[in-house]
Design a protein around this motif. Sequence first.
Motif, PDB file in Angstrom:
ATOM      1  N   TYR A 142      45.620 -54.303 108.541  1.00  0.00           N
ATOM      2  CA  TYR A 142      45.645 -53.028 109.273  1.00  0.00           C
ATOM      3  C   TYR A 142      44.902 -53.063 110.609  1.00  0.00           C
ATOM      4  CZ  TYR A 142      48.039 -50.169 105.899  1.00  0.00           C
ATOM      5  OH  TYR A 142      48.998 -49.628 105.112  1.00  0.00           O
TER       6      TYR A 142
ATOM      7  N   ILE B  44      43.321 -50.505  97.529  1.00  0.00           N
ATOM      8  CA  ILE B  44      44.508 -49.669  97.667  1.00  0.00           C
ATOM      9  C   ILE B  44      45.770 -50.516  97.788  1.00  0.00           C
ATOM     10  CG2 ILE B  44      44.152 -49.439 100.193  1.00  0.00           C
ATOM     11  CD1 ILE B  44      45.272 -46.538  99.883  1.00  0.00           C
TER      12      ILE B  44
ATOM     13  N   ASP C 270      49.335 -49.960  99.163  1.00  0.00           N
ATOM     14  CA  ASP C 270      50.066 -48.988  99.976  1.00  0.00           C
ATOM     15  C   ASP C 270      51.556 -49.316  99.928  1.00  0.00           C
ATOM     16  OD1 ASP C 270      51.037 -47.334 102.070  1.00  0.00           O
ATOM     17  OD2 ASP C 270      49.080 -47.281 103.000  1.00  0.00           O
TER      18      ASP C 270
ATOM     19  N   LYS D 185      49.587 -45.166  96.980  1.00  0.00           N
ATOM     20  CA  LYS D 185      50.078 -44.041  97.786  1.00  0.00           C
ATOM     21  C   LYS D 185      51.349 -43.475  97.149  1.00  0.00           C
ATOM     22  CE  LYS D 185      47.406 -43.963 101.626  1.00  0.00           C
ATOM     23  NZ  LYS D 185      47.590 -44.433 102.995  1.00  0.00           N
TER      24      LYS D 185
ATOM     25  N   LYS E  86      48.389 -40.076 103.350  1.00  0.00           N
ATOM     26  CA  LYS E  86      47.539 -39.768 104.507  1.00  0.00           C
ATOM     27  C   LYS E  86      46.581 -40.927 104.653  1.00  0.00           C
ATOM     28  CE  LYS E  86      47.607 -34.835 103.983  1.00  0.00           C
ATOM     29  NZ  LYS E  86      46.938 -33.630 103.665  1.00  0.00           N
ATOM     30  N   PHE E  87      46.072 -41.144 105.853  1.00  0.00           N
ATOM     31  CA  PHE E  87      45.130 -42.248 105.999  1.00  0.00           C
ATOM     32  C   PHE E  87      43.772 -41.817 105.459  1.00  0.00           C
ATOM     33  CE2 PHE E  87      42.622 -45.630 107.771  1.00  0.00           C
ATOM     34  CZ  PHE E  87      43.460 -46.713 107.517  1.00  0.00           C
ATOM     35  N   ILE E  88      43.281 -42.561 104.483  1.00  0.00           N
ATOM     36  CA  ILE E  88      42.036 -42.184 103.818  1.00  0.00           C
ATOM     37  C   ILE E  88      40.961 -43.251 104.030  1.00  0.00           C
ATOM     38  CG2 ILE E  88      43.102 -40.676 102.111  1.00  0.00           C
ATOM     39  CD1 ILE E  88      43.136 -42.966 100.183  1.00  0.00           C
TER      40      ILE E  88
ATOM     41  N   LEU F 249      36.756 -48.126 101.894  1.00  0.00           N
ATOM     42  CA  LEU F 249      38.004 -48.167 102.681  1.00  0.00           C
ATOM     43  C   LEU F 249      37.656 -47.841 104.137  1.00  0.00           C
ATOM     44  CD1 LEU F 249      39.136 -47.057  99.710  1.00  0.00           C
ATOM     45  CD2 LEU F 249      41.233 -47.056 101.011  1.00  0.00           C
ATOM     46  N   ASP F 250      38.208 -48.615 105.039  1.00  0.00           N
ATOM     47  CA  ASP F 250      37.803 -48.474 106.434  1.00  0.00           C
ATOM     48  C   ASP F 250      38.929 -48.028 107.357  1.00  0.00           C
ATOM     49  OD1 ASP F 250      39.274 -50.994 106.358  1.00  0.00           O
ATOM     50  OD2 ASP F 250      38.510 -51.304 108.383  1.00  0.00           O
TER      51      ASP F 250
HETATM   52  N1  HPA Z   1      43.066 -46.256 104.270  1.00  0.00           N
HETATM   53  C1  HPA Z   1      42.415 -47.426 104.440  1.00  0.00           C
HETATM   54  N2  HPA Z   1      42.986 -48.619 104.279  1.00  0.00           N
HETATM   55  C2  HPA Z   1      44.295 -48.618 103.950  1.00  0.00           C
HETATM   56  C3  HPA Z   1      45.030 -47.424 103.763  1.00  0.00           C
HETATM   57  C4  HPA Z   1      44.383 -46.174 103.945  1.00  0.00           C
HETATM   58  O1  HPA Z   1      44.962 -45.070 103.797  1.00  0.00           O
HETATM   59  N3  HPA Z   1      46.292 -47.780 103.426  1.00  0.00           N
HETATM   60  C5  HPA Z   1      46.290 -49.151 103.418  1.00  0.00           C
HETATM   61  N4  HPA Z   1      45.106 -49.662 103.730  1.00  0.00           N
END
Ligand code: HPA
Length: 216
Positions: A102, A133, A135, A163, A183-185, A190-191
């Motif tokens: 990411y 996570i 995704d 997700k 949603k981005f969390i 988690l960063d």
């Molecule tokens: N948040 C952080 N890292 C991630 C996410 C997210 O929503 N989705 C995949 N990697």
Amino acid sequence: MAEENYIKITESMYSLQHFTIPKHYEEAVESVILPHGLIMNRIERMARDIHECFNDESLKILCILKGGYQFCNDLTHYIKALNRGSGKSIQLGIDFLRVKSYKNDQSSGEVNIIGGDDLTHLKDKNVLIVEDIVDTGRTMERLLKTLEKYQPKSVKVAALLIKDHNRGTGYKPDYIGFQVPDKFIVGYALDYNEFYRDLNHICVISESGKKKYSIS
Ligand code: HPA
Ligand code: MG
């Protein structure tokens, strides 16, 4: 109707004012989606489910860094408690792999497996991949493929979060904590561009947070 074996969170229902948020993130998150206490309670149960699935064998835990470190730490904490408090004990080994895909809130589409130990000792072992996570599922599918060449006896995946969209590959982990909205969390390791790992609740990032911590 069979109940899913994970909790579905359909909306972000907790207001920031009901929880403690570090001052440096007050403007940078929109709402709390999973309070830290609920995360811990769910992980305690996931540990029990995992403990029940294995007999007195050893289990090699493969923690996916960086985001998985907190979940892995808390999950192994509860599995170790079960090893002491029940008649059965599962010897744990812990390895680490670093995976990155990411930039800002977008997947780069390519999955980089960066470093980690020599994994040849996973041959004929039961392996549990511990990931924060899942995704789209692409990272995990690639990782599972990579692990095949080490010829483990079995491979299971524990993901704290999945997700709720179906833009992905359809891949589902063996053990899941929560399904969350698309949603981005951030938080609980988690960063977003390396920020927010020091937030203990899982929160929805705000527009101003995205802007403040974006990279080009
Ligand atoms: N948040 C952080 N890292 C991630 C996410 C997210 O929503 N989705 C995949 N990697
Ligand atoms: Mg991750």
